[in-house]
Scaffold this motif. Structure first.
Motif, PDB file in Angstrom:
ATOM      1  N   ASN A 221       2.809   6.201  -2.545  1.00 61.21           N
ATOM      2  CA  ASN A 221       3.929   6.967  -3.087  1.00 61.21           C
ATOM      3  C   ASN A 221       3.750   7.209  -4.582  1.00 61.21           C
ATOM      4  O   ASN A 221       4.054   8.294  -5.083  1.00 61.21           O
ATOM      5  CB  ASN A 221       5.261   6.247  -2.832  1.00 61.21           C
ATOM      6  CG  ASN A 221       5.696   6.345  -1.379  1.00 61.21           C
ATOM      7  OD1 ASN A 221       5.334   7.292  -0.670  1.00 61.21           O
ATOM      8  ND2 ASN A 221       6.456   5.360  -0.921  1.00 61.21           N
ATOM      9  N   ALA A 222       3.261   6.210  -5.293  1.00 61.28           N
ATOM     10  CA  ALA A 222       3.083   6.326  -6.743  1.00 61.28           C
ATOM     11  C   ALA A 222       2.040   7.379  -7.097  1.00 61.28           C
ATOM     12  O   ALA A 222       2.187   8.083  -8.107  1.00 61.28           O
ATOM     13  CB  ALA A 222       2.688   4.974  -7.334  1.00 61.28           C
ATOM     14  N   ILE A 223       0.995   7.495  -6.289  1.00 59.60           N
ATOM     15  CA  ILE A 223      -0.046   8.488  -6.578  1.00 59.60           C
ATOM     16  C   ILE A 223       0.222   9.819  -5.881  1.00 59.60           C
ATOM     17  O   ILE A 223      -0.493  10.792  -6.108  1.00 59.60           O
ATOM     18  CB  ILE A 223      -1.460   7.966  -6.229  1.00 59.60           C
ATOM     19  CG1 ILE A 223      -1.611   7.705  -4.728  1.00 59.60           C
ATOM     20  CG2 ILE A 223      -1.805   6.755  -7.059  1.00 59.60           C
ATOM     21  CD1 ILE A 223      -3.040   7.449  -4.290  1.00 59.60           C
ATOM     22  N   GLY A 224       1.217   9.841  -5.009  1.00 63.29           N
ATOM     23  CA  GLY A 224       1.604  11.079  -4.348  1.00 63.29           C
ATOM     24  C   GLY A 224       0.615  11.573  -3.315  1.00 63.29           C
ATOM     25  O   GLY A 224       0.436  12.775  -3.148  1.00 63.29           O
ATOM     26  N   GLN A 225      -0.049  10.642  -2.629  1.00 59.60           N
ATOM     27  CA  GLN A 225      -1.001  11.018  -1.596  1.00 59.60           C
ATOM     28  C   GLN A 225      -0.756  10.209  -0.334  1.00 59.60           C
ATOM     29  O   GLN A 225      -0.196   9.116  -0.389  1.00 59.60           O
ATOM     30  CB  GLN A 225      -2.441  10.777  -2.069  1.00 59.60           C
ATOM     31  CG  GLN A 225      -2.885  11.706  -3.173  1.00 59.60           C
ATOM     32  CD  GLN A 225      -4.353  11.488  -3.535  1.00 59.60           C
ATOM     33  OE1 GLN A 225      -4.902  10.412  -3.343  1.00 59.60           O
ATOM     34  NE2 GLN A 225      -4.981  12.524  -4.066  1.00 59.60           N
TER      35      GLN A 225
ATOM     36  N   MET B 252       0.837  -1.190   0.000  1.00 60.41           N
ATOM     37  CA  MET B 252       0.000   0.000   0.000  1.00 60.41           C
ATOM     38  C   MET B 252       0.878   1.249   0.000  1.00 60.41           C
ATOM     39  O   MET B 252       0.524   2.224  -0.663  1.00 60.41           O
ATOM     40  CB  MET B 252      -0.929  -0.005   1.209  1.00 60.41           C
ATOM     41  CG  MET B 252      -1.760   1.230   1.298  1.00 60.41           C
ATOM     42  SD  MET B 252      -3.463   0.844   1.571  1.00 60.41           S
ATOM     43  CE  MET B 252      -3.997   2.296   2.369  1.00 60.41           C
ATOM     44  N   ALA B 253       1.965   1.207   0.731  1.00 58.74           N
ATOM     45  CA  ALA B 253       2.857   2.361   0.789  1.00 58.74           C
ATOM     46  C   ALA B 253       3.401   2.687  -0.600  1.00 58.74           C
ATOM     47  O   ALA B 253       3.505   3.874  -0.963  1.00 58.74           O
ATOM     48  CB  ALA B 253       3.998   2.104   1.769  1.00 58.74           C
ATOM     49  N   ASP B 254       3.710   1.662  -1.380  1.00 53.54           N
ATOM     50  CA  ASP B 254       4.213   1.893  -2.740  1.00 53.54           C
ATOM     51  C   ASP B 254       3.151   2.583  -3.593  1.00 53.54           C
ATOM     52  O   ASP B 254       3.451   3.498  -4.360  1.00 53.54           O
ATOM     53  CB  ASP B 254       4.633   0.571  -3.391  1.00 53.54           C
ATOM     54  CG  ASP B 254       5.877  -0.027  -2.742  1.00 53.54           C
ATOM     55  OD1 ASP B 254       6.633   0.727  -2.099  1.00 53.54           O
ATOM     56  OD2 ASP B 254       6.064  -1.253  -2.875  1.00 53.54           O
TER      57      ASP B 254
ATOM     58  N   VAL C  37      -6.323   9.935   0.699  1.00 55.39           N
ATOM     59  CA  VAL C  37      -7.093   8.968  -0.073  1.00 55.39           C
ATOM     60  C   VAL C  37      -8.422   8.703   0.613  1.00 55.39           C
ATOM     61  O   VAL C  37      -9.471   8.655  -0.035  1.00 55.39           O
ATOM     62  CB  VAL C  37      -6.301   7.660  -0.278  1.00 55.39           C
ATOM     63  CG1 VAL C  37      -7.169   6.573  -0.884  1.00 55.39           C
ATOM     64  CG2 VAL C  37      -5.079   7.910  -1.150  1.00 55.39           C
ATOM     65  N   ARG C  38      -8.402   8.526   1.927  1.00 53.64           N
ATOM     66  CA  ARG C  38      -9.649   8.308   2.669  1.00 53.64           C
ATOM     67  C   ARG C  38     -10.606   9.480   2.489  1.00 53.64           C
ATOM     68  O   ARG C  38     -11.806   9.293   2.293  1.00 53.64           O
ATOM     69  CB  ARG C  38      -9.362   8.100   4.152  1.00 53.64           C
ATOM     70  CG  ARG C  38      -8.777   6.770   4.495  1.00 53.64           C
ATOM     71  CD  ARG C  38      -8.562   6.655   6.019  1.00 53.64           C
ATOM     72  NE  ARG C  38      -7.812   5.478   6.350  1.00 53.64           N
ATOM     73  CZ  ARG C  38      -8.348   4.268   6.497  1.00 53.64           C
ATOM     74  NH1 ARG C  38      -9.634   4.108   6.338  1.00 53.64           N
ATOM     75  NH2 ARG C  38      -7.590   3.239   6.799  1.00 53.64           N
TER      76      ARG C  38
END
Length: 140
Positions: A6-10, A1-3, A15-16
């Protein structure tokens, strides 16, 4: 999930927050449709499920009879039938809700609403009269 975060920059909180309102709306809609299904006893029949499977199979353009049989075998399983039944139930509930919402108003409902407005106006007029100062009466 951390990856992924990081990929979406949020962050997880971002996100929640972004998806929370839509998720809440989806849950509320599901609960309302579920209640409608219960109150209206909406349940697709086995024949409707079979017809939906037929529709899915015939919708596969250019497939040979052998491919159609294989496609039918993918859908016509216990889990597949439950999934199709759930989709049909949702569709039928939405159609029922549309039917309820698009019914023309009955004359009695309209006149009843107008009567309430008239009563409300009359009651407001009566309370205004009660609040008015009493007229002086002269006794001779």
């Amino acid at each position: 999930m951390a990856d992924w975060l990081n990929a979406i920059g949020q962050t997880e909180d971002e996100v929640r927050e972004a998806f929370g309102e839509q998720a809440d709306l989806n849950v509320r809609r599901g609960l309302v449709l579920g209640q409608l299904v219960d109150q209206e006893s909406i349940a697709p029949t086995d024949e409707q499920v079979d017809a939906e499977i037929d529709s899915l199979v015939s919708g596969m353009a250019g497939s040979t009879p052998e491919n159609q049989a294989a496609i039918r075998n993918l859908f016509d399983t216990p889990d597949g039938r439950v999934s199709i039944r759930n989709q049909l139930q949702t569709r039928l509930a939405i159609e029922r809700l549309e039917a309820i919402c698009t019914q023309p108003e009955e004359a009695s409902a309209t006149s009843q609403r107008q009567s309430r407005r008239r009563r409300a106006g009359a009651e407001a007029g009566a309370s205004d009269a009660d609040e008015a100062e009493p007229a002086e009466t002269v006794v001779t």
